[in-house]
Design a protein around this motif. Structure first.
Motif, PDB file in Angstrom:
ATOM      1  N   ASP A  66       0.839  -1.190   0.000  1.00 29.61           N
ATOM      2  CA  ASP A  66       0.000   0.000   0.000  1.00 29.61           C
ATOM      3  C   ASP A  66       0.880   1.248   0.000  1.00 29.61           C
ATOM      4  O   ASP A  66       2.101   1.162  -0.076  1.00 29.61           O
ATOM      5  CB  ASP A  66      -0.990   0.000   1.167  1.00 29.61           C
ATOM      6  N   THR A  67       0.261   2.401   0.062  1.00 27.97           N
ATOM      7  CA  THR A  67       1.021   3.655  -0.049  1.00 27.97           C
ATOM      8  C   THR A  67       1.326   4.281   1.303  1.00 27.97           C
ATOM      9  O   THR A  67       1.737   5.436   1.375  1.00 27.97           O
ATOM     10  CB  THR A  67       0.220   4.668  -0.888  1.00 27.97           C
ATOM     11  N   SER A  68       1.111   3.540   2.374  1.00 28.89           N
ATOM     12  CA  SER A  68       1.402   4.101   3.699  1.00 28.89           C
ATOM     13  C   SER A  68       2.905   4.160   3.916  1.00 28.89           C
ATOM     14  O   SER A  68       3.687   3.623   3.138  1.00 28.89           O
ATOM     15  CB  SER A  68       0.752   3.238   4.785  1.00 28.89           C
ATOM     16  N   SER A  69       3.311   4.822   4.963  1.00 27.01           N
ATOM     17  CA  SER A  69       4.728   4.923   5.286  1.00 27.01           C
ATOM     18  C   SER A  69       4.949   4.398   6.712  1.00 27.01           C
ATOM     19  O   SER A  69       4.465   4.987   7.675  1.00 27.01           O
ATOM     20  CB  SER A  69       5.199   6.374   5.189  1.00 27.01           C
ATOM     21  N   PRO A  70       5.677   3.278   6.870  1.00 23.69           N
ATOM     22  CA  PRO A  70       6.265   2.474   5.789  1.00 23.69           C
ATOM     23  C   PRO A  70       5.202   1.647   5.067  1.00 23.69           C
ATOM     24  O   PRO A  70       4.149   1.377   5.645  1.00 23.69           O
ATOM     25  CB  PRO A  70       7.238   1.567   6.541  1.00 23.69           C
ATOM     26  N   PRO A  71       5.457   1.255   3.823  1.00 23.29           N
ATOM     27  CA  PRO A  71       4.474   0.474   3.065  1.00 23.29           C
ATOM     28  C   PRO A  71       4.155  -0.850   3.751  1.00 23.29           C
ATOM     29  O   PRO A  71       5.012  -1.466   4.380  1.00 23.29           O
ATOM     30  CB  PRO A  71       5.180   0.237   1.720  1.00 23.29           C
ATOM     31  N   ASP A 124       1.936  -4.722   3.411  1.00 23.46           N
ATOM     32  CA  ASP A 124       1.316  -5.668   2.500  1.00 23.46           C
ATOM     33  C   ASP A 124      -0.188  -5.692   2.747  1.00 23.46           C
ATOM     34  O   ASP A 124      -0.638  -5.818   3.888  1.00 23.46           O
ATOM     35  CB  ASP A 124       1.883  -7.075   2.708  1.00 23.46           C
ATOM     36  N   LYS A 125      -0.962  -5.578   1.655  1.00 19.93           N
ATOM     37  CA  LYS A 125      -2.413  -5.664   1.753  1.00 19.93           C
ATOM     38  C   LYS A 125      -2.893  -6.757   0.811  1.00 19.93           C
ATOM     39  O   LYS A 125      -2.412  -6.884  -0.319  1.00 19.93           O
ATOM     40  CB  LYS A 125      -3.068  -4.330   1.372  1.00 19.93           C
ATOM     41  N   PHE A 126      -3.852  -7.556   1.279  1.00 18.75           N
ATOM     42  CA  PHE A 126      -4.381  -8.621   0.440  1.00 18.75           C
ATOM     43  C   PHE A 126      -5.235  -8.038  -0.683  1.00 18.75           C
ATOM     44  O   PHE A 126      -6.043  -7.131  -0.467  1.00 18.75           O
ATOM     45  CB  PHE A 126      -5.208  -9.605   1.262  1.00 18.75           C
ATOM     46  N   VAL A 127      -5.042  -8.575  -1.857  1.00 16.69           N
ATOM     47  CA  VAL A 127      -5.858  -8.179  -3.000  1.00 16.69           C
ATOM     48  C   VAL A 127      -7.275  -8.687  -2.782  1.00 16.69           C
ATOM     49  O   VAL A 127      -7.491  -9.778  -2.255  1.00 16.69           O
ATOM     50  CB  VAL A 127      -5.265  -8.777  -4.297  1.00 16.69           C
ATOM     51  N   THR A 128      -8.257  -7.882  -3.180  1.00 13.33           N
ATOM     52  CA  THR A 128      -9.657  -8.275  -3.033  1.00 13.33           C
ATOM     53  C   THR A 128     -10.216  -8.741  -4.371  1.00 13.33           C
ATOM     54  O   THR A 128      -9.682  -8.425  -5.436  1.00 13.33           O
ATOM     55  CB  THR A 128     -10.516  -7.106  -2.529  1.00 13.33           C
TER      56      THR A 128
END
Length: 409
Positions: free
Chosen positions: A338-343, A345-349
């Motif tokens: 994702d674009t957070s800091s720090p990046p 991992d996000k599961f794809v939906t």
């Protein structure tokens, strides 16, 4: 070459004639006009027994006198025993974007199977990039590129992104043949992404994390190694770009194998679409989608493939859980940063694959905006446009979904 064979054409003839064919000016110089009225200058010569044709530039942007000068230098090079292409290379630093863009499209067109794709390239590089056309290739700056992108960036973002990509490719090609040096001013990363344009438009909104379309073919290969109903359902959902509920509720009576069409009833479409009278949604089935359905249909007993039975049910009369595909993606470990800091991992939906499809269609295909939107069964926000358009662009959507299936495969 005898002088009397040169300068056969007049400036008036060059400006006004619309007759298709090759019009000789003598000495190997020709004005070529195709069936659509597009014109370009050619230089034809024979060297070492081989006849060669060189494109000199657009008949619209390259004046008759300049074309003659360039052809004269090429003839002189041949008499010296040199390759006339070296003259073209020497002259190219003075070429304009318009001249080179036209030559680039003419060179690429034979490799593009879709005539509409070529037409889209020509239109965007002529109409939308009009301000760039008279500028010399070696003088184009990021500010020049921004000047043509800004009017489109928020109004028609898909067109703007396609235009940006095409300008980038033309300038890359110019650099490859020595017409430019330095960084490409149309490049997005570490260039335009830091400008005042803002972010590129993507459909990855809310919690619907999407897989970048560049990663999709590899993912589909992995998906097809999985066993069970959920992988088949997920592949079918991706191939048809429908919503989860629409795929989960698919019944055999909705599938027309002969016409390669799946008709989703209005009551199973998105609530908003139903309220606005969108009605049923016809989904064109690609060859791969039909193959997948056949692989299920032909292994079922006759009682389980009746019109009222579920295609992907836990049983023929019991719908599969709406969590089945999401859990499959988690078991497969399909994530993106994702674009957070720090990046993180996000599961794809599952719904994110509709965004994947939309980004792929917008950035890599010539299909119009309205065709892509109808493929996703999106409602038309513009009431005037909705009233005007009565059809569902089905055949155009069929071509789009066939291209999508080929990309997935």
């Amino acid at each position: 070459m005898a002088q009397r064979t040169l300068n056969k054409l007049s400036a008036t003839f060059v400006a006004k004639t619309k007759d298709p064919g090759r019009h000789s000016d003598g000495g190997g110089l020709y004005l070529a006009i195709d069936g659509d009225g597009r014109r370009r200058w050619l230089f034809m010569y024979t060297r070492a027994g081989k006849r060669t044709e060189l494109g000199l530039g657009s008949g619209r942007d390259l004046k008759l006198a300049d074309a003659r000068t360039l052809a004269g230098e090429m003839r002189a090079a041949i008499e010296r025993g040199e390759d006339p292409r070296s003259v073209r290379a020497k002259d190219k630093p003075g070429q304009t974007f318009g001249e080179f863009a036209d030559a680039f499209v003419a060179h690429k067109k034979p490799s593009w199977k879709n005539a509409k794709h070529a037409a889209q390239w020509e239109m965007t590089l002529t109409k939308y990039a009009a301000k760039l056309r008279p500028i010399r290739l070696d003088q184009i700056t990021t500010a020049d590129v921004l000047g043509v992108l800004r009017p489109l960036w928020t109004k028609t973002p898909e067109t703007a992104e396609r235009l940006r990509g095409r300008i980038e490719r033309v300038l890359d090609a110019a650099k490859a043949v020595g017409l430019r040096s330095g960084e490409n001013p149309a490049r997005w990363k570490a260039n335009l992404d830091t400008s005042s344009l803002g972010d590129r438009t993507r459909l990855n909104r809310g919690n619907h994390t999407a897989l970048p379309y560049e990663q999709l073919p590899a993912f589909m290969q992995r998906l097809r190694t999985q066993r069970g109903t959920a992988p088949l359902l997920l592949e079918f959902t991706i191939l048809t770009a429908v919503r989860t509920g629409e795929a989960l509720g698919a019944k055999w009576g909705e599938i027309d194998f002969g016409k390669a069409v799946w008709t989703v009833p209005a009551e199973r479409m998105k609530v908003k679409a139903a309220k606005e009278g969108t009605g049923q949604h016809r989904v064109p089935l690609s060859a791969r989608a039909l193959e997948l359905l056949r692989s299920i249909h032909d292994t079922l007993p006759e009682a389980d493939r009746q019109p009222d039975k579920y295609v992907f049910g836990r049983t023929p009369t019991d719908m599969l859980s709406n969590m089945a595909m999401g859990m499959l993606l988690r078991r497969m470990g399909v994530t993106v940063k994702d674009t957070s800091s720090p990046p993180k991992d996000k599961f794809v939906t599952v719904h994110g694959f509709r965004s994947t499809f939309r980004d792929w269609a917008a950035e890599t295909t010539p299909f119009p905006h309205e065709v892509c939107e109808m493929a996703l069964a999106h409602t038309i926000k513009n009431k005037a446009e909705a009233a005007y358009r009565r059809g569902d662009l089905f055949e155009k959507r069929r071509a789009l979904m066939a291209s999508w299936a080929a990309y997935c495969g």
